[in-house]
Structures are given as C-alpha cells and as structure tokens.
Motif scaffolding. Structure first.
Motif, PDB file in Angstrom:
ATOM      1  N   PRO A  53     -26.572  21.941 -15.643  1.00  0.00           N
ATOM      2  CA  PRO A  53     -26.194  23.177 -14.958  1.00  0.00           C
ATOM      3  C   PRO A  53     -26.416  23.075 -13.458  1.00  0.00           C
ATOM      4  O   PRO A  53     -27.105  22.165 -12.978  1.00  0.00           O
ATOM      5  N   SER A  54     -25.848  23.999 -12.710  1.00  0.00           N
ATOM      6  CA  SER A  54     -26.043  24.028 -11.266  1.00  0.00           C
ATOM      7  C   SER A  54     -27.534  24.136 -10.950  1.00  0.00           C
ATOM      8  O   SER A  54     -28.273  24.881 -11.597  1.00  0.00           O
ATOM      9  N   GLY A  55     -27.968  23.345  -9.958  1.00  0.00           N
ATOM     10  CA  GLY A  55     -29.353  23.399  -9.529  1.00  0.00           C
ATOM     11  C   GLY A  55     -30.300  22.518 -10.300  1.00  0.00           C
ATOM     12  O   GLY A  55     -31.512  22.541 -10.049  1.00  0.00           O
ATOM     13  N   CYS A  56     -29.781  21.695 -11.230  1.00  0.00           N
ATOM     14  CA  CYS A  56     -30.676  20.861 -12.047  1.00  0.00           C
ATOM     15  C   CYS A  56     -31.079  19.565 -11.348  1.00  0.00           C
ATOM     16  O   CYS A  56     -31.953  18.858 -11.830  1.00  0.00           O
ATOM     17  N   GLY A  57     -30.430  19.223 -10.215  1.00  0.00           N
ATOM     18  CA  GLY A  57     -30.790  18.014  -9.478  1.00  0.00           C
ATOM     19  C   GLY A  57     -29.803  16.883  -9.589  1.00  0.00           C
ATOM     20  O   GLY A  57     -30.014  15.816  -9.028  1.00  0.00           O
ATOM     21  N   LYS A  58     -28.683  17.089 -10.268  1.00  0.00           N
ATOM     22  CA  LYS A  58     -27.764  15.973 -10.502  1.00  0.00           C
ATOM     23  C   LYS A  58     -27.109  15.472  -9.211  1.00  0.00           C
ATOM     24  O   LYS A  58     -26.973  14.256  -9.017  1.00  0.00           O
ATOM     25  N   THR A  59     -26.718  16.369  -8.303  1.00  0.00           N
ATOM     26  CA  THR A  59     -26.114  15.921  -7.042  1.00  0.00           C
ATOM     27  C   THR A  59     -27.155  15.257  -6.151  1.00  0.00           C
ATOM     28  O   THR A  59     -26.852  14.278  -5.457  1.00  0.00           O
ATOM     29  N   THR A  60     -28.380  15.746  -6.174  1.00  0.00           N
ATOM     30  CA  THR A  60     -29.453  15.086  -5.412  1.00  0.00           C
ATOM     31  C   THR A  60     -29.650  13.662  -5.905  1.00  0.00           C
ATOM     32  O   THR A  60     -29.820  12.734  -5.105  1.00  0.00           O
ATOM     33  N   ALA A 106     -33.558  20.980 -14.835  1.00  0.00           N
ATOM     34  CA  ALA A 106     -34.707  21.248 -13.963  1.00  0.00           C
ATOM     35  C   ALA A 106     -35.333  19.973 -13.410  1.00  0.00           C
ATOM     36  O   ALA A 106     -36.563  19.824 -13.388  1.00  0.00           O
ATOM     37  N   GLY A 107     -34.481  19.035 -12.990  1.00  0.00           N
ATOM     38  CA  GLY A 107     -34.981  17.832 -12.343  1.00  0.00           C
ATOM     39  C   GLY A 107     -35.441  16.726 -13.258  1.00  0.00           C
ATOM     40  O   GLY A 107     -35.979  15.715 -12.802  1.00  0.00           O
ATOM     41  N   HIS A 108     -35.246  16.904 -14.569  1.00  0.00           N
ATOM     42  CA  HIS A 108     -35.626  15.894 -15.556  1.00  0.00           C
ATOM     43  C   HIS A 108     -34.389  15.443 -16.322  1.00  0.00           C
ATOM     44  O   HIS A 108     -33.487  16.248 -16.576  1.00  0.00           O
ATOM     45  N   VAL A 109     -34.362  14.181 -16.722  1.00  0.00           N
ATOM     46  CA  VAL A 109     -33.334  13.697 -17.635  1.00  0.00           C
ATOM     47  C   VAL A 109     -33.835  13.946 -19.050  1.00  0.00           C
ATOM     48  O   VAL A 109     -34.827  13.360 -19.488  1.00  0.00           O
ATOM     49  N   ARG A 110     -33.157  14.839 -19.764  1.00  0.00           N
ATOM     50  CA  ARG A 110     -33.610  15.235 -21.101  1.00  0.00           C
ATOM     51  C   ARG A 110     -33.149  14.273 -22.181  1.00  0.00           C
ATOM     52  O   ARG A 110     -33.839  14.073 -23.182  1.00  0.00           O
ATOM     53  N   GLN A 111     -31.969  13.707 -22.023  1.00  0.00           N
ATOM     54  CA  GLN A 111     -31.430  12.820 -23.056  1.00  0.00           C
ATOM     55  C   GLN A 111     -30.381  11.905 -22.445  1.00  0.00           C
ATOM     56  O   GLN A 111     -29.606  12.323 -21.579  1.00  0.00           O
ATOM     57  N   ALA A 127     -32.170  23.479 -26.224  1.00  0.00           N
ATOM     58  CA  ALA A 127     -31.513  23.797 -24.960  1.00  0.00           C
ATOM     59  C   ALA A 127     -30.370  22.829 -24.678  1.00  0.00           C
ATOM     60  O   ALA A 127     -29.288  23.235 -24.234  1.00  0.00           O
ATOM     61  N   THR A 128     -30.585  21.542 -24.938  1.00  0.00           N
ATOM     62  CA  THR A 128     -29.534  20.552 -24.746  1.00  0.00           C
ATOM     63  C   THR A 128     -28.377  20.812 -25.698  1.00  0.00           C
ATOM     64  O   THR A 128     -27.209  20.739 -25.316  1.00  0.00           O
ATOM     65  N   ALA A 129     -28.694  21.129 -26.932  1.00  0.00           N
ATOM     66  CA  ALA A 129     -27.649  21.412 -27.926  1.00  0.00           C
ATOM     67  C   ALA A 129     -26.774  22.571 -27.477  1.00  0.00           C
ATOM     68  O   ALA A 129     -25.545  22.518 -27.547  1.00  0.00           O
ATOM     69  N   ALA A 130     -27.399  23.645 -26.995  1.00  0.00           N
ATOM     70  CA  ALA A 130     -26.650  24.820 -26.568  1.00  0.00           C
ATOM     71  C   ALA A 130     -25.831  24.544 -25.322  1.00  0.00           C
ATOM     72  O   ALA A 130     -24.713  25.048 -25.178  1.00  0.00           O
ATOM     73  N   PHE A 131     -26.347  23.715 -24.411  1.00  0.00           N
ATOM     74  CA  PHE A 131     -25.606  23.416 -23.189  1.00  0.00           C
ATOM     75  C   PHE A 131     -24.362  22.589 -23.461  1.00  0.00           C
ATOM     76  O   PHE A 131     -23.347  22.723 -22.781  1.00  0.00           O
ATOM     77  N   LEU A 132     -24.420  21.750 -24.475  1.00  0.00           N
ATOM     78  CA  LEU A 132     -23.319  20.822 -24.746  1.00  0.00           C
ATOM     79  C   LEU A 132     -22.145  21.459 -25.484  1.00  0.00           C
ATOM     80  O   LEU A 132     -21.100  20.835 -25.624  1.00  0.00           O
ATOM     81  N   GLY A 147     -37.155  20.032   1.329  1.00  0.00           N
ATOM     82  CA  GLY A 147     -38.235  20.792   1.946  1.00  0.00           C
ATOM     83  C   GLY A 147     -39.446  20.799   1.039  1.00  0.00           C
ATOM     84  O   GLY A 147     -39.854  19.757   0.511  1.00  0.00           O
ATOM     85  N   PRO A 148     -40.028  21.970   0.798  1.00  0.00           N
ATOM     86  CA  PRO A 148     -41.223  22.033  -0.050  1.00  0.00           C
ATOM     87  C   PRO A 148     -40.921  22.019  -1.547  1.00  0.00           C
ATOM     88  O   PRO A 148     -41.834  21.982  -2.371  1.00  0.00           O
ATOM     89  N   THR A 149     -39.641  22.054  -1.912  1.00  0.00           N
ATOM     90  CA  THR A 149     -39.262  22.160  -3.326  1.00  0.00           C
ATOM     91  C   THR A 149     -38.940  20.789  -3.909  1.00  0.00           C
ATOM     92  O   THR A 149     -38.048  20.086  -3.421  1.00  0.00           O
ATOM     93  N   THR A 150     -39.659  20.388  -4.947  1.00  0.00           N
ATOM     94  CA  THR A 150     -39.369  19.139  -5.645  1.00  0.00           C
ATOM     95  C   THR A 150     -38.177  19.353  -6.568  1.00  0.00           C
ATOM     96  O   THR A 150     -38.187  20.243  -7.414  1.00  0.00           O
ATOM     97  N   VAL A 151     -37.154  18.526  -6.398  1.00  0.00           N
ATOM     98  CA  VAL A 151     -35.902  18.670  -7.142  1.00  0.00           C
ATOM     99  C   VAL A 151     -35.803  17.667  -8.281  1.00  0.00           C
ATOM    100  O   VAL A 151     -35.305  17.983  -9.362  1.00  0.00           O
ATOM    101  N   LEU A 152     -36.247  16.442  -8.055  1.00  0.00           N
ATOM    102  CA  LEU A 152     -36.242  15.406  -9.088  1.00  0.00           C
ATOM    103  C   LEU A 152     -37.671  15.043  -9.426  1.00  0.00           C
ATOM    104  O   LEU A 152     -38.490  14.787  -8.535  1.00  0.00           O
ATOM    105  N   HIS A 153     -37.969  14.986 -10.728  1.00  0.00           N
ATOM    106  CA  HIS A 153     -39.336  14.757 -11.188  1.00  0.00           C
ATOM    107  C   HIS A 153     -39.404  13.460 -11.995  1.00  0.00           C
ATOM    108  O   HIS A 153     -39.338  13.475 -13.216  1.00  0.00           O
ATOM    109  N   GLY A 154     -39.498  12.330 -11.321  1.00  0.00           N
ATOM    110  CA  GLY A 154     -39.669  11.055 -12.019  1.00  0.00           C
ATOM    111  C   GLY A 154     -38.489  10.655 -12.874  1.00  0.00           C
ATOM    112  O   GLY A 154     -38.650  10.338 -14.058  1.00  0.00           O
ATOM    113  N   VAL A 155     -37.298  10.645 -12.294  1.00  0.00           N
ATOM    114  CA  VAL A 155     -36.069  10.364 -13.041  1.00  0.00           C
ATOM    115  C   VAL A 155     -35.899   8.873 -13.289  1.00  0.00           C
ATOM    116  O   VAL A 155     -36.062   8.051 -12.375  1.00  0.00           O
TER     117      VAL A 155
END
Length: 344
Positions: free
Chosen positions: A37-44, A211-216, A231-236, A14-22
């Motif tokens: 995490p949930s909602g980051c865009g991985k399933t999309t 949040a729709g970006h590939v960080r690493q 943030a990546t360090a803490a998530f892992l 819809g109006p929400t951009t989920v993936l930002h130039g992956v």
C-alpha cells in the motif's frame, strides 16, 4: 545467479524510519514486483537501489559488487541501472529519438542504429522518433521512457509505478509491450506497484511490503494461494472469512469440514478466495445461503450470499450467465484447501 542483493537496509526520511532491515534477492534476468500500500516504503527501497536515497544502514550489491556498504557508496550513474519514473519524465523540448539516445555517447551510426533498435523493441513506429513527447499518448510516452532506460544496456531496470497514470485498457497493452521488451533485452527488473493484478501478472517473484518490512517473498502463485498472514491475504485480493476450528490440517466451519494450508491449531479465522466458493442448487452436505446481490465487472461477477448463521460469503462467477437472483436460496460448496489464521 543473484543479480540484486539487499541486506538489512534501514532508511529514513528525516526523523521517520521508513525501511526496517529489509532483505531481498532478485535473480538475474527475472522480474520482481515490490507490492504494498501507499506509504509502506516500496519507493524508498527502489530509490536506495537506484542510488537516489542514502540508507542509514545495510548493504546493496549488484552483480556481486557492493554499491552500498560500510565505506562504499557508488554513484547512481555508475551502478548500471535504468530507471523509469511514474510519469516517464521525458525531456519535453527533445524529440523521441533525442530522448532515447540522450545517454548514448557520440553521434555516429551506431548510436542512431541503437535508437532505431529500441523503438522497434518497444513497439513504436519509426516515424514516432521525430515527434515530441506532448504529441504522444500516455502509453507511447511510457514506451519511450523504457527505451531510454534500456539505451545503455543496464544490468537492472527499475520501474516506479510506470503504468498507474494510464487508463485500464491502455495499461494492459502497455504492460505487455514493456514486459516483452524487457524479456528481449534479458535484463533484471524491479517493479514498484500497489496494483495487485499488475504485480501478479507481470512478475516472476513478488515481495509484499507493509510498514517498512518485507512480509513475504515468493512466486505470484505462492503469495496469492498461501499468504503468510491475514493482512497479506486481504491485500492480495478479495477474501471470504468465517470462524472455525483447526486440527491436523483440517478446519471445521459453517462451510463444512475443509482441508487447510498451514499448521495452525485451535480456534482460527478461515479464509478463502471467492473463486473457491461455488453456488448451486441446495444439496445434502452443502451449506445453505440466500443470495443478497451481485457486483458485475464484465469479465466476472461477485455474488454475495448470506449463510444461515448470518455470515456472508462471496462467489466469483466468470461470465455472469444464469446468475442466481437476489433472495434465491442456494447451496454453497468449497473447492481446494483454505487458509487458517490465528484469531487476534
């Protein structure tokens, strides 16, 4: 050779951009886990690769051939992809054999032989073939779903949280059986998961999303030992953090003078894994702390201790034998290089 190439993919709901130039590259015959995490865009992203979701922009190529590009949109069934959904999505009114052979042409011996081959491949007894999905365990159902995805010999298999509904013991054994079957077929694999242990143990390459970006993107060892940001360090995984000062690859902090990964200079947040923290008898040169409590997990224990400056650290102890008691004074030393992130 690159089997899957994703470039500048933008996708919306819809109006929400989920993936930002992956961007993402997956080498042929390897497994990449998309972790986040949930909602980051991985399933999309997985659905874009599969052809179930049309992106707003960007390109996707499989085996060097575009399947998504300006003026190009190849149908899902023509992409050479196998897909395993979170719940398996088996046909409840069909037997296991019929589920596995559903996409195979004809009714000849070759079709039956392929079904038998696949049941053997995923570690299911042949008599299971006559049962229906509701007569199987959750782990068996996921193996049937994988066998069905492999039936037409796809170039790529997409796995969407395939083990999340299984209990811990069954998840581990099913994951190992699935990994062995995929390796035997030699296919390229893209796994979506929010489970750090699953990604680190299952994949050759990990793409961390936020949040729709590939960080690493890197090997499991690279992303765990040298995350690009805090943030990546803490998530892992579990993280111990203290303030410090960094200069020329060395940090000074309450834990001592330690070698650091990266080139950050000045005031920093020092970060390290609990397995790098070693508790022992107080000695000269070690930081001093008082044990607060321990979290027991069976295979290991997290011991929490408070340093003399009031900050706390965690030490991961394997086996949990001869643990220091709450209130006991201990010395704290650190093994290996630490991470240093700019203060924000």
């Amino acid at each position: 050779m690159t089997e899957l190439m994703v470039r500048d993919v933008v996708a919306s709901h819809g109006p929400t951009t989920v993936l930002h130039g992956v961007d993402l590259d997956v080498a042929a015959g390897t497994t990449t886990a998309i972790l986040g995490p949930s909602g980051c865009g991985k399933t999309t992203l997985l659905r874009v690769v599969a052809g179930f979701h049309r992106p707003d922009a960007g390109t996707v190529a499989i085996g060097g051939h575009p399947v998504v590009a300006p003026g190009v949109l190849v149908a899902p069934e023509d992409r050479g992809i196998g897909y395993v959904a979170q719940e398996g999505a088996l046909f409840p009114h069909l037997s296991v054999e019929q589920n596995v052979g559903f996409g195979l042409p004809g009714r000849d011996r070759g079709r039956a032989a392929r079904v038998t081959e696949l049941l053997d491949l995923v570690g299911l007894p042949r008599e299971v073939g006559r049962r229906r999905p509701d007569q199987l365990s959750g782990g068996q159902q996921q193996r049937v779903a994988l066998a069905r995805a492999l039936a037409r010999r796809p170039r790529i298999v997409l796995l969407d949280e395939p083990f999340s509904s299984l209990d811990a013991g069954l998840r581990t054994s099913t994951r190992r059986a699935v990994a062995d079957a995929l390796a035997a077929e030699g296919v390229t694999v893209l796994l979506v998961t929010h489970d750090q242990d699953e990604a680190l143990s299952f994949a050759d390459q990990i793409a961390v999303m936020e949040a729709g970006h590939v960080r690493q993107v890197g090997s499991p060892q690279e992303v765990y030992a040298a995350p690009t940001d805090r943030a990546t360090a803490a998530f892992l995984g579990d993280l111990v953090t203290v303030p410090g000062t960094s200069r020329e690859g060395v940090v000074d902090c309450v834990l001592g003078r330690l070698p650091a990964v990266g080139s950050v200079e000045g005031e920093v947040e020092v970060a390290l894994r609990p397995e790098q923290v070693v508790l022992g008898a107080p000695v000269d040169g070690s930081a001093a702390a008082v044990v607060l409590h321990s979290d027991y997990f069976g295979h290991d224990v997290l011991v929490h201790a408070q340093l003399d400056d009031g900050s706390t650290v965690m030490s991961r102890v394997v086996g949990g034998i001869d643990l220091p008691a709450p209130g006991q004074r201990v010395g704290v030393t650190v093994t290996g290089p630490v991470l240093a992130y700019p203060l924000t």
